[in-house]
Scaffold this active site. Structure first.
Site, short mmCIF file in Angstrom:
data_model
loop_
_atom_site.label_atom_id
_atom_site.label_comp_id
_atom_site.label_asym_id
_atom_site.label_seq_id
_atom_site.Cartn_x
_atom_site.Cartn_y
_atom_site.Cartn_z
N SER A 26 28.00 21.74 39.91
CA SER A 26 28.15 21.72 38.54
C SER A 26 27.26 22.61 37.78
CB SER A 26 28.05 20.38 37.93
OG SER A 26 27.89 20.38 36.75
N TYR A 66 25.38 11.77 37.30
CA TYR A 66 26.25 12.84 37.56
C TYR A 66 25.03 13.97 37.96
CZ TYR A 66 29.89 16.43 37.07
OH TYR A 66 31.07 17.37 37.34
C1 GCO Z 1 29.54 16.58 30.86
C2 GCO Z 1 30.60 17.50 31.48
C3 GCO Z 1 29.92 18.36 32.58
C4 GCO Z 1 31.16 19.28 33.25
C5 GCO Z 1 30.76 20.03 34.15
C6 GCO Z 1 29.83 21.23 33.96
O1 GCO Z 1 29.65 15.42 30.31
O2 GCO Z 1 28.75 17.36 30.29
O3 GCO Z 1 31.27 16.39 32.04
O4 GCO Z 1 29.49 17.70 33.53
O5 GCO Z 1 32.22 18.41 33.16
O6 GCO Z 1 30.32 19.24 35.56
O7 GCO Z 1 29.45 21.79 35.17
#
Ligand code: GCO
Length: 256
Positions: A147, A160
């Protein structure tokens, strides 16, 4: 006529989390490049619909419903593929979840659920796939989905971000251990893509405006725009590429 280096005929790709979104888009691209694809998801009904749609386009499609974070289920799924003679030589670890909440409000189970689904599952699934790739002696490809958060952070997506940073380094660890077996491990880092997971962001005028101003391409990415990087990393064209992460982000990370 595509260049033979990018031809995936005779290869089999398992894409986790591929009944919709980025996973389905990448599975479609790999199928269009000639691969037999194994779709994965936890919702068997949605998975069957996605598989049928791809078959209707003339592609060779299998489906394997399992939770990527459930070690026993993953083992059983690979044993079922073994029994069916389905030999996975391309693995795309795409399955993942998002949870947006300030760090100080996070509960430990919430943190652990994101890390398990977005990082540990890549270990669980890749271990099964790599054991078989090594035993077969034909090499293979592992493509982890990172990501923008593999490289940069923003508030409220800490688990995440930690998981996707881990994906970048796990990819390098896989490259280090599996290169002698002619298995290349790389990652794709999607930018802000127009997916269901991001619907709340797209529908938020302030966030939508920020993305369009912050991305040099001034737009959200489309899931199909990951297909080229997926085909490249799944094909012979990347046989001397390993441990890398390719950002498909409209230039976002490259520009202040
Ligand atoms: C967020 C998004 C990001 C994108 C992606 C970017 O909440 O900022 O979900 O995480 O989905 O992962 O690369």
């Amino acid at each position: 006529m595509s260049h033979p280096l990018f031809n995936l005929a005779g290869r089999c790709a398992l894409v986790t989390g591929s009944s919709r979104g980025l996973g389905h888009a990448m599975a479609t691209a790999l199928a269009e490049a000639g691969a037999r694809v194994v779709l994965n998801g936890v919702d068997a009904g949605r998975l069957a619909q996605a598989a049928q749609a791809l078959r209707a386009q003339g592609h060779q499609v299998e489906q394997a419903a399992f939770d990527v974070g459930d070690e026993a289920a993953v083992k059983a799924a690979f044993e079922a593929l073994d029994a069916a003679g389905v030999e996975v030589d391309i693995l795309v670890n795409n399955a993942g979840i998002q949870l947006r909440k300030p760090l100080v409000e996070l509960e430990l189970p919430e943190w652990e659920r994101v890390l398990h689904t977005n990082l540990t599952s890549a270990f669980i699934v890749s271990r099964e796939a790599a054991r078989r790739m090594i035993a077969r002696g034909r090499g293979g490809k592992v493509i982890n989905i990172g990501s923008l958060m593999s490289e940069a952070a923003r508030p409220t997506v800490s688990p995440y971000t930690a998981a996707k940073g881990g994906i970048k380094m796990l990819t390098r660890a896989m490259a280090a251990e599996w290169a002698p077996h002619n298995i290349q491990a790389n990652a794709i880092g999607p930018g802000y893509m127009a997916t269901e997971m991001n619907a709340a962001l797209i529908n938020n005028p302030d966030f939508d405006g920020w993305v369009k101003r912050r991305v040099p391409s001034n737009r959200w990415g489309q899931p199909g725009e990951l297909g080229g990087a997926a085909i490249f990393l799944a094909s012979a064209a990347s046989d001397y590429v390993s441990g890398q992460i390719i950002y498909v982000d409209g230039g976002m990370l490259a520009v202040l």
